[in-house]
Design a protein around this motif. Sequence first.
Motif, mmCIF file in Angstrom:
data_model
loop_
_atom_site.group_PDB
_atom_site.id
_atom_site.type_symbol
_atom_site.label_atom_id
_atom_site.label_comp_id
_atom_site.label_asym_id
_atom_site.label_seq_id
_atom_site.Cartn_x
_atom_site.Cartn_y
_atom_site.Cartn_z
ATOM 1 N N PRO A 133 0.771 -1.290 -0.009
ATOM 2 C CA PRO A 133 -0.069 -0.057 0.006
ATOM 3 C C PRO A 133 0.873 1.170 0.330
ATOM 4 C CG PRO A 133 0.121 -0.994 2.169
ATOM 5 C CD PRO A 133 0.940 -1.887 1.515
ATOM 6 N N SER A 134 0.456 2.387 -0.389
ATOM 7 C CA SER A 134 1.011 3.577 -0.371
ATOM 8 C C SER A 134 1.384 4.029 1.085
ATOM 9 C CB SER A 134 -0.206 4.695 -0.738
ATOM 10 O OG SER A 134 0.555 6.029 -0.702
ATOM 11 N N THR A 135 2.475 4.577 1.352
ATOM 12 C CA THR A 135 3.001 5.074 2.833
ATOM 13 C C THR A 135 2.256 6.319 3.261
ATOM 14 O OG1 THR A 135 4.870 5.934 1.671
ATOM 15 C CG2 THR A 135 5.015 3.581 2.496
ATOM 16 N N GLY A 158 -6.343 1.858 6.081
ATOM 17 C CA GLY A 158 -5.917 0.701 6.722
ATOM 18 C C GLY A 158 -6.153 0.586 8.150
ATOM 19 N N CYS A 159 -5.506 -0.397 9.093
ATOM 20 C CA CYS A 159 -5.744 -0.642 10.304
ATOM 21 C C CYS A 159 -4.451 -1.362 11.032
ATOM 22 C CB CYS A 159 -7.007 -1.681 10.379
ATOM 23 S SG CYS A 159 -7.593 -1.730 12.206
ATOM 24 N N ASN A 160 -4.271 -1.193 12.064
ATOM 25 C CA ASN A 160 -3.304 -1.773 12.844
ATOM 26 C C ASN A 160 -3.764 -2.708 13.851
ATOM 27 O OD1 ASN A 160 -1.142 -0.600 11.469
ATOM 28 N ND2 ASN A 160 -0.906 1.042 13.312
ATOM 29 N N ASN A 161 -4.982 -2.701 14.041
ATOM 30 C CA ASN A 161 -5.762 -3.824 15.059
ATOM 31 C C ASN A 161 -5.522 -5.022 14.482
ATOM 32 O OD1 ASN A 161 -6.277 -1.780 16.989
ATOM 33 N ND2 ASN A 161 -7.992 -1.237 15.691
ATOM 34 N N THR A 162 -5.592 -6.263 14.990
ATOM 35 C CA THR A 162 -5.524 -7.551 14.750
ATOM 36 C C THR A 162 -6.781 -8.427 15.148
ATOM 37 O OG1 THR A 162 -4.045 -8.024 16.592
ATOM 38 C CG2 THR A 162 -3.204 -7.687 14.391
ATOM 39 N N ILE A 168 -9.523 -6.930 6.973
ATOM 40 C CA ILE A 168 -9.322 -5.242 6.695
ATOM 41 C C ILE A 168 -7.692 -5.137 6.549
ATOM 42 C CG2 ILE A 168 -9.384 -2.982 7.004
ATOM 43 C CD1 ILE A 168 -11.893 -4.340 5.794
ATOM 44 N N PRO A 169 -7.054 -5.390 7.772
ATOM 45 C CA PRO A 169 -5.581 -5.008 7.642
ATOM 46 C C PRO A 169 -4.976 -6.195 6.515
ATOM 47 C CG PRO A 169 -6.042 -5.625 9.969
ATOM 48 C CD PRO A 169 -7.264 -6.114 9.027
ATOM 49 N N VAL A 170 -5.365 -7.142 6.020
ATOM 50 C CA VAL A 170 -4.770 -7.844 4.930
ATOM 51 C C VAL A 170 -5.039 -7.166 3.747
ATOM 52 C CG1 VAL A 170 -4.818 -10.150 3.712
ATOM 53 C CG2 VAL A 170 -4.940 -9.954 6.298
ATOM 54 N N ILE A 171 -6.195 -6.759 3.712
ATOM 55 C CA ILE A 171 -6.703 -5.938 2.277
ATOM 56 C C ILE A 171 -6.178 -4.812 2.166
ATOM 57 C CG2 ILE A 171 -8.809 -5.409 1.002
ATOM 58 C CD1 ILE A 171 -10.415 -7.470 2.289
ATOM 59 N N ARG A 172 -6.415 -3.740 3.324
ATOM 60 C CA ARG A 172 -5.790 -2.535 3.177
ATOM 61 C C ARG A 172 -4.641 -2.005 3.583
ATOM 62 N NH1 ARG A 172 -9.775 0.913 1.255
ATOM 63 N NH2 ARG A 172 -11.958 0.087 0.686
ATOM 64 N N GLY A 173 -3.946 -2.983 4.414
ATOM 65 C CA GLY A 173 -2.621 -2.693 4.863
ATOM 66 C C GLY A 173 -2.726 -2.029 6.407
ATOM 67 N N PRO A 174 -1.265 -1.501 6.759
ATOM 68 C CA PRO A 174 -1.456 -0.825 7.981
ATOM 69 C C PRO A 174 -2.135 0.560 8.157
ATOM 70 C CG PRO A 174 0.788 -0.703 6.907
ATOM 71 C CD PRO A 174 -0.153 -1.566 5.893
ATOM 72 N N TYR A 175 -2.283 1.099 9.192
ATOM 73 C CA TYR A 175 -3.085 2.374 9.390
ATOM 74 C C TYR A 175 -1.970 3.710 9.026
ATOM 75 C CZ TYR A 175 -6.200 5.548 11.713
ATOM 76 O OH TYR A 175 -6.911 6.604 12.029
ATOM 77 N N ASP A 211 0.281 7.724 13.788
ATOM 78 C CA ASP A 211 1.411 7.331 12.862
ATOM 79 C C ASP A 211 2.086 8.422 12.418
ATOM 80 O OD1 ASP A 211 -1.192 7.667 11.684
ATOM 81 O OD2 ASP A 211 -0.099 6.827 9.774
ATOM 82 N N LEU A 212 1.735 9.430 12.093
ATOM 83 C CA LEU A 212 2.459 10.551 11.575
ATOM 84 C C LEU A 212 3.109 11.513 12.368
ATOM 85 C CD1 LEU A 212 -0.161 12.060 8.670
ATOM 86 C CD2 LEU A 212 2.107 10.821 8.442
ATOM 87 N N TYR A 213 2.221 11.910 13.733
ATOM 88 C CA TYR A 213 2.803 12.786 14.637
ATOM 89 C C TYR A 213 3.218 12.248 15.692
ATOM 90 C CZ TYR A 213 0.088 15.458 11.055
ATOM 91 O OH TYR A 213 -0.551 16.262 9.924
ATOM 92 N N GLY A 214 3.350 10.955 16.080
ATOM 93 C CA GLY A 214 3.641 10.447 17.373
ATOM 94 C C GLY A 214 2.525 10.486 18.608
ATOM 95 N N GLU A 215 1.338 11.048 18.238
ATOM 96 C CA GLU A 215 0.525 11.412 19.052
ATOM 97 C C GLU A 215 -1.101 11.443 18.326
ATOM 98 O OE1 GLU A 215 0.793 14.801 21.303
ATOM 99 O OE2 GLU A 215 1.179 16.117 19.880
ATOM 100 N N ILE A 216 -2.039 11.033 19.047
ATOM 101 C CA ILE A 216 -3.256 11.305 18.588
ATOM 102 C C ILE A 216 -3.807 12.518 18.378
ATOM 103 C CG2 ILE A 216 -5.801 10.555 18.858
ATOM 104 C CD1 ILE A 216 -4.959 8.104 20.397
ATOM 105 N N LYS A 217 -4.013 12.941 17.209
ATOM 106 C CA LYS A 217 -4.555 14.366 16.700
ATOM 107 C C LYS A 217 -6.021 14.407 16.239
ATOM 108 C CE LYS A 217 -0.548 16.439 16.647
ATOM 109 N NZ LYS A 217 -0.358 18.087 17.465
ATOM 110 N N LEU A 218 -6.614 13.780 16.877
ATOM 111 C CA LEU A 218 -8.245 13.756 16.327
ATOM 112 C C LEU A 218 -8.823 15.078 17.173
ATOM 113 C CD1 LEU A 218 -10.714 12.757 15.061
ATOM 114 C CD2 LEU A 218 -11.172 11.415 17.062
ATOM 115 N N VAL A 219 -8.384 15.563 18.199
ATOM 116 C CA VAL A 219 -9.235 16.593 18.722
ATOM 117 C C VAL A 219 -8.734 17.859 18.108
ATOM 118 C CG1 VAL A 219 -9.133 18.074 20.843
ATOM 119 C CG2 VAL A 219 -9.291 15.690 21.030
#
Length: 458
Positions: A133-135, A158-162, A168-175, A211-219
């Motif tokens: 998948p694209s990085t 993607g998804c990192n949960n197992t 989904i992780p197999v199909i769409r790759g890592p988060y 994964d991008l920023y080292g911390e969750i950025k949803l807020v």
Amino acid sequence: MNKSVYIDTLGCAKNEYDSEVLLASLIEKGFEMIDSPEDADILIVNTCGFIEDAKIESINHILEMGKIKGEDKKLIVCGCLSKRYHDELLKEIPEVDLFAGVNEYDKLPDIITKLTSEQSLEFEEIDIVGDEPSTSLEYNKRNLETGVHSAFLKVAEGCNNTCAFCVIPVIRGPYRSKKLENVIREAHDLASKGVKEIILIAQDLSVYGRDLYGEIKLVSLIKELCKLDGIRWIRLMYMYDDNITRELIETIKSEPKICNYLDIPIQHISDNILKSMNRKSSSKSIKNTIDMIREIIPDMCIRTTLLVGFPGETSEDFSELMDFIKENKLDRVGVFKYSDEDGTEAFKLDNKIDDDIKDQRLASIMNEQMKISLKKNKEKIGQIMEVIIDEIDGGSIAESIESSEPIFTYIGRSRSDAPEVDCEITITSDREHRIGDIIKVIIEDAMEYDLIGSEVED
């Protein structure tokens, strides 16, 4: 003359988003979108391959498009099913001209251009289902239908949960999160096109940015989205409970644009089953999260998804789930039967549950939830709520018995309802509105899953 394209999209909102991005790229290449497969030069089926029913539906749609294809059209199959079973599909459905997976949408426009110009293609271009998948996720233009007022916005792939049952992780790759500035740019595009409701989606929205920023950025993301002019509602979907924080709920409470609505797919409540599913949650953590949410926002609408019939689910496990439903009275509940999917850890487990038991358990939960939903809906009678208009009911105008004033009928949703999966509100009004208008409605009657009301003065 421009070549015309018809896209048949199956599955989840993420597929819908991918189709809109693909179509925008094709239009930039000079293709024309049309709504009739019979009249199109290019037929594209964007497939779902998550569970057995979805696979069957996707295959049936491919075969249907194959019948329409004839000799003058090109048939392209992409998406999850194509990624997961492309070797089998290559052998079994030869009428398909091109296969692509879920990570190759950006390659398709150039290859389709070559395919329709009758240039010879290498085999690698005919079967472009890749493994890597694209990085990174870039800013994407999208093609929306005219007048769209509610739109999904994919912020990660993607998804990192197992989870043991999920491919989904197999199909769409890592988060992989999309950069915050790219999400804001896409949201600005949506607002400029008249979109009033943005629905944030990812396989697990609650870990956006880590994964991008080292911390969750949803807020940080939702605070920036709230600054956009034109956007009236922001809805959060697909949130794992273990990363729903007090800060997030306090932010939802403080930002009027964010709907008091969370989609939290807990899957089960029995610790035995949660452990076997390889979920990070426990019965205690799930209940604590729900209690925390309701403490801060008592009227938060909580939607969940449950999975019944997982291998080894005992009658005691199911009774625990039923007790949870009765005690916690969640607002919206969707239930799926476990589907035995090759490539998952659950596929290897013993103690599979018979289909008739799965059916009984699904029906039991839905019957109980129907009673809960009816009670909650009846409690809304007399309340005034904001409603977004999704449909003009047949465009018809009825004459009031008491007066000569016209009565208009609309179908809409409240802030507590996501499109297509939740409650609808049938509204009568003496005012003429357009789709996408947000109006005030008083609730006058209630059914199990739908409401009836009329517009009131602001």
